[in-house]
Design a protein around this motif. Structure first.
Motif, PDB file in Angstrom:
ATOM      1  N   LEU A 110       0.664  -1.265   0.029  1.00  0.00           N
ATOM      2  CA  LEU A 110       0.030  -0.164   0.053  1.00  0.00           C
ATOM      3  C   LEU A 110       0.696   1.200   0.027  1.00  0.00           C
ATOM      4  N   ALA A 111       2.069   1.288   0.651  1.00  0.00           N
ATOM      5  CA  ALA A 111       3.316   2.476   0.463  1.00  0.00           C
ATOM      6  C   ALA A 111       3.987   2.377   0.512  1.00  0.00           C
ATOM      7  N   LYS A 112       4.263   3.281  -0.919  1.00  0.00           N
ATOM      8  CA  LYS A 112       5.329   3.416  -2.329  1.00  0.00           C
ATOM      9  C   LYS A 112       6.594   3.780  -1.840  1.00  0.00           C
ATOM     10  N   SER A 113       6.810   3.309  -0.351  1.00  0.00           N
ATOM     11  CA  SER A 113       7.815   3.092   0.339  1.00  0.00           C
ATOM     12  C   SER A 113       8.251   1.904   0.423  1.00  0.00           C
ATOM     13  N   ARG A 114       7.791   0.686   0.641  1.00  0.00           N
ATOM     14  CA  ARG A 114       7.485  -0.765   0.870  1.00  0.00           C
ATOM     15  C   ARG A 114       7.529  -1.554  -0.258  1.00  0.00           C
ATOM     16  N   LYS A 115       7.947  -2.081  -0.438  1.00  0.00           N
ATOM     17  CA  LYS A 115       8.141  -3.431  -1.450  1.00  0.00           C
ATOM     18  C   LYS A 115       7.751  -4.783  -0.891  1.00  0.00           C
ATOM     19  N   TYR A 116       6.756  -6.047  -1.188  1.00  0.00           N
ATOM     20  CA  TYR A 116       6.606  -6.828  -0.598  1.00  0.00           C
ATOM     21  C   TYR A 116       6.353  -7.678  -1.675  1.00  0.00           C
ATOM     22  N   PRO A 117       6.882  -8.734  -2.372  1.00  0.00           N
ATOM     23  CA  PRO A 117       8.460  -9.493  -1.204  1.00  0.00           C
ATOM     24  C   PRO A 117       9.418  -8.539  -1.456  1.00  0.00           C
ATOM     25  N   GLU A 118      10.658  -8.821  -1.226  1.00  0.00           N
ATOM     26  CA  GLU A 118      11.967  -7.839  -1.494  1.00  0.00           C
ATOM     27  C   GLU A 118      12.587  -8.971  -2.794  1.00  0.00           C
TER      28      GLU A 118
END
Length: 55
Positions: free
Chosen positions: A44-52
């Protein structure tokens, strides 16, 4: 996990007739639901990426 085992033991004849195939249905569906929720919530947040990394 405990509920899956308990239902397999005390379930009806329909569940007993499924045999080991019964395990794949609830476990597989549960895994897919948890993966979908994790992907949605963590991206949801642009700063996060899952899974890396994927394989």
């Amino acid at each position: 996990g405990g509920a899956t085992a308990l239902i397999a033991v005390i379930g009806s004849d329909k569940i007993h007739d499924l045999g080991f195939f019964y395990v794949f249905i609830p476990v597989g569906v549960g895994v897919l639901i948890m993966l979908a929720v994790a992907l949605i919530v963590n991206n949801l947040a642009k700063s996060r990426k899952y899974p890396e990394f994927w394989f």
